[in-house]
Design an enzyme around this catalytic site. Structure first.
Site, PDB file in Angstrom:
ATOM      1  CB  CYS A  65      -0.986  -0.038   1.167  1.00 27.95           C
ATOM      2  SG  CYS A  65      -2.364   1.126   0.987  1.00 27.95           S
ATOM      3  CG  HIS A 119      -3.807  -3.666   2.880  1.00 31.84           C
ATOM      4  ND1 HIS A 119      -2.867  -3.237   3.794  1.00 31.84           N
ATOM      5  CD2 HIS A 119      -4.356  -2.542   2.343  1.00 31.84           C
ATOM      6  CE1 HIS A 119      -2.856  -1.911   3.823  1.00 31.84           C
ATOM      7  NE2 HIS A 119      -3.749  -1.467   2.953  1.00 31.84           N
ATOM      8  CD  GLU A 146      -1.637  -6.392   5.044  1.00 33.53           C
ATOM      9  OE1 GLU A 146      -1.788  -5.222   5.450  1.00 33.53           O
ATOM     10  OE2 GLU A 146      -1.202  -6.664   3.901  1.00 33.53           O
TER      11      GLU A 146
END
EC number: 6.3.4.2
Length: 536
Positions: free
Chosen positions: A380, A505, A507
């Site tokens: 990001c 993202h 994650e």
């Protein structure tokens, strides 16, 4: 009622691990062949955590449908296969907003609007909407906060009413802390007794007491808790502090046989539980004999351990297929020793964030990694730092910047997305899952093994389309774009062992049982770098 409900509350102290407990119960119930849904009820008055300071709240987790939520939903995702959506979360801010909107629309027919019944009815509506949307066999509802907090009272009253309406279909688990006084070598049950008394005074008698403790509770202590808290002795369970990893929690609860108890109370027939695969993953994760890889995390919110929770966990997951042990080294972008600290690391990860503070330090980290061929992963804002660094030092645009950081920069290689210039901050970013088309023969394609993926986003700024041709002509590879508007999603730095940035993202999608491929490839590159350097 077509589903069973488990309400999880916490007492004595905060940060007991209710989210981990709820996620672990979901995993165990799924292993019993049941479909599970989850709901987090947060008492704070913010509509969502999207505008909250990470120092106060930790990370903001984003669902596929673009809802900014509590980080506990990240635990739910990482442990289980539950589907998370806007129906999986609610805050006091959302509840009160809905009630006030209904009052303004005349839906209460002139009645005096009160906490009971209007607010509590709205909370019950949230529970029912979650069940109707996900259609589970079991719905696990975690109540945020601690028993005794004034903010939680409407939620607890709603739980009391819901249990009264569906007594055969609801169970209450109360999680407490049982302190151990080392000087006296005594376990103290009084705080648990008082917490349960407080809960019962509200009208909720717990069916199960789950005791978090530093040491194992004896049968005598459990009997005492059973007697004074008015629950059967076989309904008192012990969640002793975990030694190595949070992923041991399902194994601990399985040893306590808590799921068998819950299933029998609901009238289900327990099945034989096989957690061999999970045990093997945890054993490998905790194996300290693998080669150590040190990853420098260059972020601005390092003081709060939960600010980058999903990033930490994703790296941990990836260490299993990458076959390495992991040490995450927090590095402040404002540190004068930034480059010296990075020189001791095998890889650098620059996570997402907002604001001007620490921005130049992230660019400096990107430059050091590019100059020294150190594996680097930008997420990001981290990707935007990689782009600005490349524009400044590879394209000779020394004043290149992001418009977020410098509205007057002559070379805005990162700009605000069209339609994002709004004064309203909450819930207005580009949020949720979007497709990404990946270029073959790229690091990203090598990781994903496919040319089209879905990833979750949370951003206002993008690589400036006006600079895309210039960046690409000078070597920067844009290897991932969103088909809906050609927004730049993935960049790769040329002539480098592994330097990649993503606008999304990743994650938020990683699990212990299914590590995200980008994190796996990043750690694998860091491991190769470490071995080449001859590091122990």
């Amino acid at each position: 009622m077509s589903f069973k409900s488990i309400f999880l509350t916490g007492g004595v102290v905060s940060s007991l691990g209710k989210g981990l407990t709820a996620a672990s119960l979901a995993l165990l119930l799924e292993r019993q062949g049941l479909k599970v849904a989850m709901l987090k009820l947060d008492p704070y008055l913010n509509v969502d955590p999207g505008t909250m300071n990470p120092y106060e709240h930790g990370e903001v987790y984003v669902t596929d449908d673009g809802v900014e939520t509590d980080l506990d939903l990240g635990h739910y995702h990482r442990f289980s296969s539950v589907q998370l959506s806007k129906h999986s979360t609610a805050t006091s801010g959302q509840i009160y907003t809905r009630v006030i909107t209904k009052e303004r629309n005349g839906e209460f027919l002139g009645s005096t609007v009160q906490v009971i019944p209007h607010v509590t009815n709205e909370i019950i509506n949230v529970i029912q909407a979650c069940a109707e949307h996900h259609k589970p066999d079991v719905l696990i509802i975690e109540i945020g906060g601690t028993i005794g907090d004034i903010e939680s009272l409407p939620f607890l009253e709603a739980v009391r009413q819901f249990r009264c309406e569906h007594p055969q279909d609801c169970l209450s688990i109360h999680m407490t802390y049982v302190p151990y006084l080392k000087s006296a070598k005594e376990i103290k049950t009084k705080p648990t007794q008082h917490s349960v008394q407080n809960l019962r005074s509200i009208g909720i008698s717990p069916d199960v007491i789950l005791c978090r403790s530093e040491v194992s509770l004896s049968s005598e202590v459990k009997r005492k808790i059973s007697l004074f808290c008015n629950v059967p002795e076989n309904a008192v369970f012990n969640a002793i502090d975990l030694e190595n990893s949070i992923y041991e929690m399902p194994l601990l609860l399985a040893r306590e046989n808590i799921v068998d108890f819950l299933l029998s109370k609901f009238g289900f027939s327990p099945k034989s539980l096989d957690l061999t695969d999970w045990q093997n993953l945890v054993t490998t994760l905790c194996d300290g004999n693998r080669h150590l890889v040190r990853i420098g995390l260059v972020g601005k919110y390092l003081e709060h351990k939960d600010a980058y929770k999903s990033v930490f966990e994703s790296l941990s997951h990836a260490s299993i297929p990458a076959n390495c042990s992991l040490e995450i080294v927090p590095i402040s972008p404002e540190s004068e020793a930034l480059t010296n600290q990075l020189s001791q690391c095998d890889g650098c990860l620059i996570p997402g964030g907002f604001g001007t503070r620490s921005w130049e330090g992230k660019i400096a980290a990107a430059r050091y990694c590019r100059d020294n061929n150190i594996p680097c992963f930008g997420i990001c804002l981290g990707m935007q730092a990689l782009v600005v660094e490349y524009a400044r030092y590879a394209l000779s645009l020394p004043l290149a910047n992001s418009l977020e950081m410098d509205p007057n920069t002559p070379d805005p290689v990162v700009c605000m997305m069209q339609g994002q210039d709004t004064m309203i901050k909450g819930g207005t970013m580009r949020l949720g899952a979007y497709p990404c088309q990946i270029t073959p023969k790229s690091l990203a394609f090598e990781a994903y093994k496919t040319d089209l993926v879905q990833e979750r986003h949370r951003h206002r700024y993008e690589v400036n389309p006006a600079y895309v041709d210039l960046l690409q002509k000078n070597g920067l590879r844009i290897v991932g774009v969103c088909p809906q508007g050609d927004l730049c999603e993935i960049i790769e730095i040329p002539n480098h062992r592994w330097m990649l940035g993503v606008q999304f993202h990743p994650e938020f999608l990683s699990k212990l049982a299914a590590p995200h491929p980008l994190f796996v490839k990043f750690l694998s590159a860091a491991l190769d770098y470490s071995l080449e350097k001859g590091r122990e």
